[in-house]
Design a protein around this motif. Sequence first.
Motif, PDB file in Angstrom:
ATOM      1  N   LYS A   6      17.952  19.479 -20.112  1.00 10.67           N
ATOM      2  CA  LYS A   6      18.438  18.861 -18.871  1.00 10.67           C
ATOM      3  C   LYS A   6      18.276  19.833 -17.726  1.00 10.67           C
ATOM      4  O   LYS A   6      18.731  20.981 -17.787  1.00 10.67           O
ATOM      5  CB  LYS A   6      19.911  18.475 -19.007  1.00 10.67           C
ATOM      6  N   GLY A  45      19.186  15.463 -13.469  1.00  8.62           N
ATOM      7  CA  GLY A  45      20.349  14.849 -12.848  1.00  8.62           C
ATOM      8  C   GLY A  45      20.030  14.321 -11.462  1.00  8.62           C
ATOM      9  O   GLY A  45      18.868  14.250 -11.042  1.00  8.62           O
ATOM     10  N   GLY A  46      21.102  13.953 -10.749  1.00  7.55           N
ATOM     11  CA  GLY A  46      20.951  13.251  -9.481  1.00  7.55           C
ATOM     12  C   GLY A  46      20.863  14.143  -8.256  1.00  7.55           C
ATOM     13  O   GLY A  46      20.148  13.838  -7.303  1.00  7.55           O
ATOM     14  N   GLY A  50      20.814  11.033  -6.104  1.00 10.85           N
ATOM     15  CA  GLY A  50      21.628   9.933  -6.635  1.00 10.85           C
ATOM     16  C   GLY A  50      23.057   9.929  -6.155  1.00 10.85           C
ATOM     17  O   GLY A  50      23.623   8.872  -5.847  1.00 10.85           O
ATOM     18  N   HIS A  51      23.674  11.114  -6.090  1.00 12.43           N
ATOM     19  CA  HIS A  51      25.125  11.146  -5.962  1.00 12.43           C
ATOM     20  C   HIS A  51      25.652  10.643  -4.632  1.00 12.43           C
ATOM     21  O   HIS A  51      26.678   9.977  -4.594  1.00 12.43           O
ATOM     22  CB  HIS A  51      25.647  12.558  -6.248  1.00 12.43           C
ATOM     23  N   ILE A  74      20.620   3.542  -5.245  1.00  8.33           N
ATOM     24  CA  ILE A  74      20.790   4.630  -6.217  1.00  8.33           C
ATOM     25  C   ILE A  74      19.528   4.769  -7.085  1.00  8.33           C
ATOM     26  O   ILE A  74      18.981   5.873  -7.239  1.00  8.33           O
ATOM     27  CB  ILE A  74      22.027   4.381  -7.119  1.00  8.33           C
ATOM     28  N   MET A  78      16.742   7.855  -7.229  1.00  4.06           N
ATOM     29  CA  MET A  78      16.471   8.582  -8.475  1.00  4.06           C
ATOM     30  C   MET A  78      15.001   8.485  -8.874  1.00  4.06           C
ATOM     31  O   MET A  78      14.438   9.423  -9.445  1.00  4.06           O
ATOM     32  CB  MET A  78      17.386   8.084  -9.593  1.00  4.06           C
ATOM     33  N   GLY A 134      19.204  10.725 -14.658  1.00  2.32           N
ATOM     34  CA  GLY A 134      20.441  10.002 -14.389  1.00  2.32           C
ATOM     35  C   GLY A 134      20.091   8.802 -13.520  1.00  2.32           C
ATOM     36  O   GLY A 134      19.159   8.856 -12.719  1.00  2.32           O
ATOM     37  N   ASP A 135      20.846   7.707 -13.680  1.00  2.00           N
ATOM     38  CA  ASP A 135      20.403   6.447 -13.065  1.00  2.00           C
ATOM     39  C   ASP A 135      21.610   5.528 -12.878  1.00  2.00           C
ATOM     40  O   ASP A 135      22.754   5.953 -13.073  1.00  2.00           O
ATOM     41  CB  ASP A 135      19.364   5.796 -14.015  1.00  2.00           C
ATOM     42  N   SER A 148      24.936   9.168 -16.331  1.00  2.00           N
ATOM     43  CA  SER A 148      24.664  10.573 -16.020  1.00  2.00           C
ATOM     44  C   SER A 148      23.583  11.131 -16.937  1.00  2.00           C
ATOM     45  O   SER A 148      23.379  10.660 -18.059  1.00  2.00           O
ATOM     46  CB  SER A 148      25.942  11.412 -16.151  1.00  2.00           C
ATOM     47  N   GLY A 149      22.923  12.145 -16.448  1.00  6.22           N
ATOM     48  CA  GLY A 149      21.922  12.832 -17.262  1.00  6.22           C
ATOM     49  C   GLY A 149      22.538  13.425 -18.521  1.00  6.22           C
ATOM     50  O   GLY A 149      21.889  13.487 -19.568  1.00  6.22           O
ATOM     51  N   SER A 204      29.866  12.023 -11.610  1.00  2.50           N
ATOM     52  CA  SER A 204      29.916  11.927 -13.064  1.00  2.50           C
ATOM     53  C   SER A 204      30.533  13.138 -13.748  1.00  2.50           C
ATOM     54  O   SER A 204      30.228  13.449 -14.883  1.00  2.50           O
ATOM     55  CB  SER A 204      28.544  11.586 -13.641  1.00  2.50           C
TER      56      SER A 204
HETATM   57  O1  IP8 Z   1      23.610  14.272 -11.975  1.00  2.00           O
HETATM   58  C1  IP8 Z   1      23.840  11.113 -12.134  1.00  2.00           C
HETATM   59  O2  IP8 Z   1      23.263  12.031 -13.033  1.00  2.00           O
HETATM   60  P1  IP8 Z   1      23.913  13.474 -13.196  1.00  2.00           P
HETATM   61  C2  IP8 Z   1      22.749  10.291 -11.455  1.00  2.00           C
HETATM   62  O3  IP8 Z   1      23.290  14.027 -14.429  1.00  2.00           O
HETATM   63  C3  IP8 Z   1      23.241   9.450 -10.335  1.00  2.00           C
HETATM   64  O4  IP8 Z   1      25.394  13.277 -13.366  1.00  2.00           O
HETATM   65  C4  IP8 Z   1      22.534   8.192 -10.142  1.00  2.00           C
HETATM   66  C5  IP8 Z   1      24.194   9.743  -9.528  1.00  2.00           C
END
Ligand code: IP8
Length: 248
Positions: A6, A45-46, A50-51, A74, A78, A134-135, A148-149, A204
């Motif tokens: 990751k 991850g996002g 994403g976030h 979102i 991503m 993450g999606d 989350s990833g 997340s």
């Molecule tokens: O950053 C969340 O993935 P993370 C992805 O691995 C989104 O928690 C869409 C926020």
Amino acid sequence: MTIVLKLGGSVVTEKEAPETVDDAALSQAADDIAETDEAVVVVHGGGSFGHHHAAEYGVSTTAGTTNPAGVSAIHGAMKRLNDAVVTALTEKGVAAVPVHPFSAASRDADGTLDLPTNQVRTLLAEGFVPVLHGDVVAHRSEGATVLSGDELVVELAPAVEADRVGVCSTVPGVLDDDGTVIDRITAFDEVASALGGSDATDVSGGMVGKVKALLSLASTASVFGPEALSAFLAGDTPGTTVDGGKTK
Ligand code: IP8
């Protein structure tokens, strides 16, 4: 040897600047991944893609939206980040290909994730490096929620029979109250008080979610910083080793 890796969103993006890739960090990570001959599944991850869209639409891993604009915002962000990661890897000669979880994954009403993994296993067997991210996912009774990833890592590691799991974060490992890297974590209680929240918008769960997710794995996992990615891929166990005791 199969590795699930990751790349934290904070590692490959500038997390405070919306939709900004950290080109230098991504390029370095791509260089490191290009050095290994092992079979690798990459999950990212996002970060700043994403976030902030998820926060804007009030979407988390448990609170969903039925607003299609939210889902598209979102997922679209991503996909743009995934494209940047796949492109960076491809430029270094890695056989990277995109895999978008929203197209296939879903959650039951109780949040249980269903992630079909046959295409990832087949891509690996054919010599590709699948790159997931993450999606958002369809979530019964919630609309769509964040995936989350870290959840992807937990699903993918057993599915591809990963020998090693690595989580490359912005910090050199899981830190205790004094900022010292914790060498080994075998139960969440050991570190609960030392783990604060994430320092930027993260829907997340930041490091808390990460450690909880990794403790559920049947393989040990390493949490380390970008400077140790190359060493991890070469077989070292830098940073913090998370071992929930279910080691195969
Ligand atoms: O950053 C969340 O993935 P993370 C992805 O691995 C989104 O928690 C869409 C926020």
